[in-house]
Motif scaffolding. Structure first.
Motif, short mmCIF file in Angstrom:
data_model
loop_
_atom_site.label_atom_id
_atom_site.label_comp_id
_atom_site.label_asym_id
_atom_site.label_seq_id
_atom_site.Cartn_x
_atom_site.Cartn_y
_atom_site.Cartn_z
N ILE A 4 0.86 -1.18 0.00
CA ILE A 4 0.00 0.00 0.00
C ILE A 4 0.90 1.23 0.00
O ILE A 4 1.72 1.41 0.90
CB ILE A 4 -0.92 0.02 1.24
CG1 ILE A 4 -1.79 -1.23 1.27
CG2 ILE A 4 -1.78 1.28 1.25
CD1 ILE A 4 -2.59 -1.39 2.55
N LYS A 5 0.75 2.06 -1.02
CA LYS A 5 1.54 3.28 -1.11
C LYS A 5 0.74 4.45 -0.51
O LYS A 5 -0.44 4.62 -0.82
CB LYS A 5 1.91 3.58 -2.56
CG LYS A 5 2.83 2.55 -3.18
CD LYS A 5 3.22 2.93 -4.60
CE LYS A 5 4.17 1.91 -5.20
NZ LYS A 5 4.57 2.27 -6.59
N ASN A 167 -0.76 -8.53 19.51
CA ASN A 167 -0.77 -9.33 18.28
C ASN A 167 -0.31 -8.55 17.05
O ASN A 167 -0.36 -9.08 15.94
CB ASN A 167 -2.18 -9.87 18.02
CG ASN A 167 -2.58 -10.92 19.02
OD1 ASN A 167 -1.75 -11.72 19.45
ND2 ASN A 167 -3.86 -10.94 19.41
N LEU A 168 0.11 -7.31 17.26
CA LEU A 168 0.58 -6.47 16.15
C LEU A 168 2.10 -6.45 16.13
O LEU A 168 2.75 -6.15 17.14
CB LEU A 168 0.04 -5.05 16.29
CG LEU A 168 0.55 -4.01 15.29
CD1 LEU A 168 0.16 -4.37 13.86
CD2 LEU A 168 0.05 -2.61 15.66
N SER A 169 2.68 -6.75 14.98
CA SER A 169 4.13 -6.74 14.81
C SER A 169 4.49 -5.98 13.54
O SER A 169 3.81 -6.13 12.51
CB SER A 169 4.66 -8.18 14.73
OG SER A 169 6.06 -8.20 14.52
N PHE A 192 6.91 -0.20 6.14
CA PHE A 192 6.46 -0.92 7.32
C PHE A 192 5.90 -2.26 6.85
O PHE A 192 4.93 -2.29 6.08
CB PHE A 192 5.34 -0.19 8.06
CG PHE A 192 5.73 1.06 8.80
CD1 PHE A 192 7.04 1.47 8.89
CD2 PHE A 192 4.75 1.82 9.42
CE1 PHE A 192 7.38 2.63 9.57
CE2 PHE A 192 5.07 2.97 10.11
CZ PHE A 192 6.39 3.38 10.19
N ASP A 193 6.49 -3.36 7.25
CA ASP A 193 5.90 -4.68 7.04
C ASP A 193 5.03 -4.98 8.26
O ASP A 193 5.54 -5.15 9.37
CB ASP A 193 6.97 -5.75 6.88
CG ASP A 193 7.76 -5.58 5.60
OD1 ASP A 193 7.23 -4.96 4.65
OD2 ASP A 193 8.91 -6.05 5.54
N THR A 198 -4.79 -11.50 11.23
CA THR A 198 -5.64 -11.78 10.05
C THR A 198 -5.09 -11.23 8.74
O THR A 198 -5.65 -11.50 7.68
CB THR A 198 -7.04 -11.20 10.26
OG1 THR A 198 -6.94 -9.78 10.47
CG2 THR A 198 -7.72 -11.84 11.47
N ARG A 199 -3.99 -10.44 8.81
CA ARG A 199 -3.55 -9.78 7.60
C ARG A 199 -2.05 -9.49 7.65
O ARG A 199 -1.50 -9.22 8.72
CB ARG A 199 -4.32 -8.47 7.44
CG ARG A 199 -4.13 -7.77 6.10
CD ARG A 199 -4.90 -6.46 6.07
NE ARG A 199 -4.70 -5.74 4.82
CZ ARG A 199 -4.99 -4.46 4.65
NH1 ARG A 199 -5.49 -3.75 5.65
NH2 ARG A 199 -4.77 -3.87 3.49
N GLN A 200 -1.41 -9.53 6.48
CA GLN A 200 -0.02 -9.14 6.33
C GLN A 200 0.07 -8.20 5.13
O GLN A 200 -0.44 -8.53 4.06
CB GLN A 200 0.88 -10.35 6.10
CG GLN A 200 0.88 -11.36 7.23
CD GLN A 200 1.75 -12.55 6.93
OE1 GLN A 200 2.51 -12.57 5.97
NE2 GLN A 200 1.63 -13.58 7.76
#
Length: 259
Positions: A4-5, A167-169, A192-193, A198-200
């Protein structure tokens, strides 16, 4: 991984995790500077380009009266929501760090992670420092951290770091793509990775910083005589380790005091 830009500042939850993870060292350093270098008691503090207010909330919880400004409405809302949840006024406002005026003087101001370098012209940079000088009470401090461009040796080209909260990394990477010393511009890319249960996905942004050699920054400070340079530290934030700038110096925290 989906990319996502957009502006990373539009994602304050992620931005705050990455840049707020090591708040304690900066928080302790600020308080030590207030005690050691201000010639007045510090009770009111202001952060230009405050972003998510990662340090403002900690200072408010320590008993300081805090305020800040930033151009990004998402960051300001995040900052004010957090202040309000902890019982403090919504004291951050949308505003330009090079064009503002406070209703009441503050005892200290700070800008610690290169946000100052977003100002693209000498006029904007000078105006910012003058706004700070006008906002400070006599004997008050401005604590300004930025990376200088070394004139000897190779400057640091990239940084990577990670942070986790529940749960956020997030894995973050910032890279200097090109530097034009004549135009005083450094172009950077930052990613940011983001990993949730539920999502990457990857957030991608670019930014431009104004460059400063030690000589150029000294010349800028000379244009705002109300601010006196009284000490220099680096980004290790160790009060017993002051520095002297040489041709290889990059990271500097300038301690400026209102005359």
């Amino acid at each position: 991984m989906e990319t996502i830009k957009g502006h990373l500042y539009d994602y304050p939850k992620y931005y705050d995790l990455i840049f707020g993870d090591d708040w304690k060292a900066e928080f302790d350093f600020l308080q030590c500077c207030f005690e050691k270098h201000a010639t007045r008691k510090v009770t009111r503090v202001f952060e230009p380009a405050c972003g998510t207010g990662r340090l403002l909330i900690k200072l408010a919880q320590a008993g300081y009266k805090v305020a800040g400004n930033d151009l990004n409405q998402h960051a300001i809302k995040y900052c004010n929501d957090r202040l309000e949840r902890s019982g403090f006024p919504r004291s951050a406002v949308i505003g330009d760090m090079s064009n503002f005026k406070l209703k009441r003087p503050v005892d200290a101001a700070f800008n610690t992670i290169n946000s100052f370098r977003h100002l693209q012209t000498e006029t904007d940079a000078k105006n910012h420092l003058q706004c700070i000088a006008d906002a400070l009470a006599p004997g008050g401090l401005y604590i300004l951290g930025l990376h200088l461009t070394p004139t000897v040796g190779e400057p640091m080209k990239s940084e990577s770091w990670s942070a986790r909260r529940g749960n956020l990394s997030i894995n973050s990477h910032m890279e200097s793509i090109r530097t034009d010393l004549k135009q005083r511009n450094e172009h950077l890319e930052m990613t940011f990775d983001v990993y949730t249960p539920t999502r990457q996905f990857k957030l991608f942004d670019t930014m431009d910083y104004r460059t400063y050699t030690a000589r150029q920054f000294k010349a800028l400070l000379a244009k705002v005589p109300d601010l006196e340079l009284i000490e220099l530290y680096d980004f290790m934030y160790e009060m017993d380790f002051t520095i002297k700038i040489d041709a290889e110096t990059e990271d500097v925290v300038f301690i400026l005091r209102k005359k």
